[in-house]
Design a protein around this motif. Structure first.
Motif, PDB file in Angstrom:
ATOM      1  N   PRO A 176       0.829  -1.201   0.000  1.00 17.11           N
ATOM      2  CA  PRO A 176       0.000   0.000   0.000  1.00 17.11           C
ATOM      3  C   PRO A 176       0.869   1.259   0.000  1.00 17.11           C
ATOM      4  CG  PRO A 176       0.052  -0.968   2.187  1.00 17.11           C
ATOM      5  CD  PRO A 176       0.768  -1.930   1.280  1.00 17.11           C
ATOM      6  N   HIS A 177       0.342   2.344  -0.558  1.00 18.98           N
ATOM      7  CA  HIS A 177       1.071   3.606  -0.480  1.00 18.98           C
ATOM      8  C   HIS A 177       0.986   4.152   0.944  1.00 18.98           C
ATOM      9  CE1 HIS A 177      -2.448   6.252  -0.257  1.00 18.98           C
ATOM     10  NE2 HIS A 177      -3.019   5.492  -1.188  1.00 18.98           N
ATOM     11  N   ASN A 184      -1.202  13.220   8.386  1.00 16.98           N
ATOM     12  CA  ASN A 184       0.125  13.776   8.099  1.00 16.98           C
ATOM     13  C   ASN A 184       0.107  15.073   7.302  1.00 16.98           C
ATOM     14  OD1 ASN A 184       1.571  11.640   9.361  1.00 16.98           O
ATOM     15  ND2 ASN A 184       1.279  10.356   7.547  1.00 16.98           N
ATOM     16  N   ALA A 185      -1.027  15.755   7.253  1.00 18.50           N
ATOM     17  CA  ALA A 185      -1.110  16.961   6.432  1.00 18.50           C
ATOM     18  C   ALA A 185      -0.111  18.016   6.879  1.00 18.50           C
ATOM     19  CB  ALA A 185      -2.526  17.529   6.477  1.00 18.50           C
ATOM     20  N   GLY A 194       2.589   6.120   9.922  1.00 23.54           N
ATOM     21  CA  GLY A 194       2.544   5.233   8.779  1.00 23.54           C
ATOM     22  C   GLY A 194       3.678   4.244   8.629  1.00 23.54           C
ATOM     23  N   ALA A 195       4.663   4.240   9.534  1.00 23.51           N
ATOM     24  CA  ALA A 195       5.768   3.292   9.407  1.00 23.51           C
ATOM     25  C   ALA A 195       5.271   1.852   9.440  1.00 23.51           C
ATOM     26  CB  ALA A 195       6.783   3.518  10.529  1.00 23.51           C
ATOM     27  N   ASN A 196       4.152   1.619  10.124  1.00 19.34           N
ATOM     28  CA  ASN A 196       3.595   0.265  10.229  1.00 19.34           C
ATOM     29  C   ASN A 196       3.182  -0.314   8.883  1.00 19.34           C
ATOM     30  OD1 ASN A 196       1.478   2.414  10.562  1.00 19.34           O
ATOM     31  ND2 ASN A 196       0.120   0.644  10.373  1.00 19.34           N
ATOM     32  N   LEU A 197       2.988   0.557   7.881  1.00 18.22           N
ATOM     33  CA  LEU A 197       2.591   0.063   6.563  1.00 18.22           C
ATOM     34  C   LEU A 197       3.675  -0.801   5.926  1.00 18.22           C
ATOM     35  CD1 LEU A 197       0.834   3.273   5.223  1.00 18.22           C
ATOM     36  CD2 LEU A 197      -0.271   1.111   5.850  1.00 18.22           C
ATOM     37  N   LYS A 232       8.440   8.268   9.127  1.00 18.22           N
ATOM     38  CA  LYS A 232       9.646   7.978   9.903  1.00 18.22           C
ATOM     39  C   LYS A 232       9.741   6.480  10.194  1.00 18.22           C
ATOM     40  CE  LYS A 232       9.899  12.506  12.146  1.00 18.22           C
ATOM     41  NZ  LYS A 232       9.791  13.258  13.423  1.00 18.22           N
ATOM     42  N   GLY A 233      10.889   5.906   9.849  1.00 22.77           N
ATOM     43  CA  GLY A 233      11.139   4.500  10.133  1.00 22.77           C
ATOM     44  C   GLY A 233      10.639   3.531   9.085  1.00 22.77           C
ATOM     45  N   TYR A 234       9.882   4.007   8.113  1.00 26.04           N
ATOM     46  CA  TYR A 234       9.268   3.121   7.124  1.00 26.04           C
ATOM     47  C   TYR A 234      10.313   2.409   6.267  1.00 26.04           C
ATOM     48  CZ  TYR A 234       6.641   1.851   2.884  1.00 26.04           C
ATOM     49  OH  TYR A 234       6.113   1.182   1.810  1.00 26.04           O
TER      50      TYR A 234
END
Length: 440
Positions: A176-177, A184-185, A194-197, A232-234
């Protein structure tokens, strides 16, 4: 050089262009120097996009121009199939220096699209060379742009680039994107959420089994789909998962390479080392088409352990073209001797503040920035197709304000030459603010 209008525009089928709309009201560029184009009427156009993300050192840089002129008069072409010429080898060594020797080898191409397809082929062939021919699956990401070859559009995730062409390569899956305006706007740098993605890769591994997966390819920062910045961390998490399962990690650095984030590559900015990087665009300062795939030494060496003969049945007529090599050598010299990256780092905070000064402008629903790149997302125009509002901004910016911006969907993407000064930033955003204010 012909700087007048062409006698006819009927025969040229223009790429990624609304041909009918363009030819009804053409935007024709005649010359370029520094951070400005001139159109056929002699009107200056401030380049807010470094061409197509590809002119980091400014247009018509004297050192690059001189190097191209000299080489084209000395060696206009030389094959690199079973032959060679000095500049190709000299450039490879200089490029390894530029990566601080984090990579071992370079394979030359002629574009970002070719670099992507080359990297995918190398990944598949690498596993086969090691006796793991079952690793044939490739993993891309939604909203990704990896050029226009069949490999690139297969791992890419932009529906408009895929739909007209039917079946893609088999055995491709997509992460997923990471774009999330709700959380995060108006981010500066890496967004928080979103790093969990990245853990979606573990789900894909469980579904298909690691023994079937050859490589994961991602843009560190997705550019052509609207400047989507990794949380961060992704990227570190993707690296960990790929290493755990023996999957090659490919960074598509066609846009982010050569200083776009104020570092040599995005890999340096995020402190994550992929196994391969695809590059093009800034490699020659946009002067001559050229691309390159950077590979770790262990990948190259797996091919060299094969029986004597051609190790990789792949290449292009113009791989390592001597004139392109000369342009790239000169570009690297400009980076090193003129402090291009130092200047980019120095000007970046001023750029970032200018970008985010547009918060509150009419129809602006998000702004995101990192390095010297920014995405300004607009609300879609009611009752009109997606992208209509941003495209209207693009046309108005060029025709009325003399600035060149880039749009994708309803997102304005900005990526200036790295030699931009504060006065150019002021001009760009002063004029863009007027465009947004007057936009329907």
């Amino acid at each position: 050089m012909n700087e007048s209008r062409p006698e006819s525009m009927a025969s040229f089928w223009m790429p990624f262009t609304n041909n009918r709309d363009f030819k009804a009201s053409p935007r024709l560029l005649a010359s370029a120097e520094g951070v400005y184009y001139k159109d056929v009427d002699g009107r200056p156009i401030l380049d807010g996009t470094a061409g197509l993300w590809c002119v980091p050192c400014g247009h018509s840089h004297p050192k690059v121009v001189a190097a191209v002129r000299e080489m084209v008069g000395q060696l206009d072409f030389a094959p690199t199939f079973q032959m060679g010429h000095p500049a190709a080898f000299d450039l490879a060594e200089k490029l390894m220096d530029y990566t601080n020797h984090k990579f071992g080898h370079v394979f030359y191409t002629n574009s970002g699209s070719e670099s992507v397809d080359t990297a995918l082929k190398i990944a598949l062939a690498y596993h086969r060379a090691r006796g793991e021919g079952s690793r044939t699956r490739l993993i891309g990401r939604e909203r990704a742009y990896h050029g226009v070859g069949f490999g690139g559009i297969s791992v890419g995730g932009i529906a408009g680039n895929r739909k007209p062409y039917g079946a893609m390569l088999p055995g491709v899956d997509h992460l997923p994107h990471t774009h999330n305006i709700e959380k995060n706007a108006f981010s500066r740098g890496e967004p928080e959420h979103g790093a969990n993605l990245a853990d979606e890769l573990e789900r894909i591994v469980t579904l298909h089994d690691a023994s079937t997966i050859a490589a994961v390819i991602v843009e560190p920062v997705a550019g052509s789909t609207g400047v989507l910045i990794p949380p961060k961390g992704y990227l570190k998490r993707l690296r960990e998962i790929c290493s755990k399962h023996g999957i090659l990690l490919i960074f598509d650095e066609v846009i982010t390479g050569f200083g776009r984030l104020t570092t040599p590559f995005a890999a340096d900015y995020f402190d994550v080392e992929p196994d391969m990087m695809t590059t093009a665009k800034g490699l020659t300062n946009g002067t001559i088409p050229m691309g390159a795939v950077f590979t770790k030494k262990f990948i190259h060496d797996a091919f060299m352990d094969a029986p004597a003969g051609i190790e990789l049945f792949h290449g292009y007529t113009y791989s390592g073209h001597p004139v392109a090599c000369a342009a790239s050598l000169a570009t690297l010299d400009v980076f090193n001797t003129e402090g291009i990256l130092d200047h980019a780092k120095e000007i970046q905070p001023y750029w970032e503040d200018a970008v985010h000064s547009l918060k509150g402008s009419p129809n602006v629903i998000d702004i995101r920035s990192i390095g010297l790149v920014a995405g300004i997302e607009l609300a879609p125009a009611p009752g009109k197709p997606v992208g209509a509002r941003a495209y209207a901004a693009f046309k108005k910016a060029f025709a009325e304000e003399g600035i060149l911006i880039r749009t994708t969907g309803d997102i304005i993407a900005l990526s200036p030459p790295l030699i931009f000064e504060k006065k150019h930033i002021d001009e760009l955003f002063g004029k863009l603010a007027k465009v947004l204010k007057d936009l329907d």
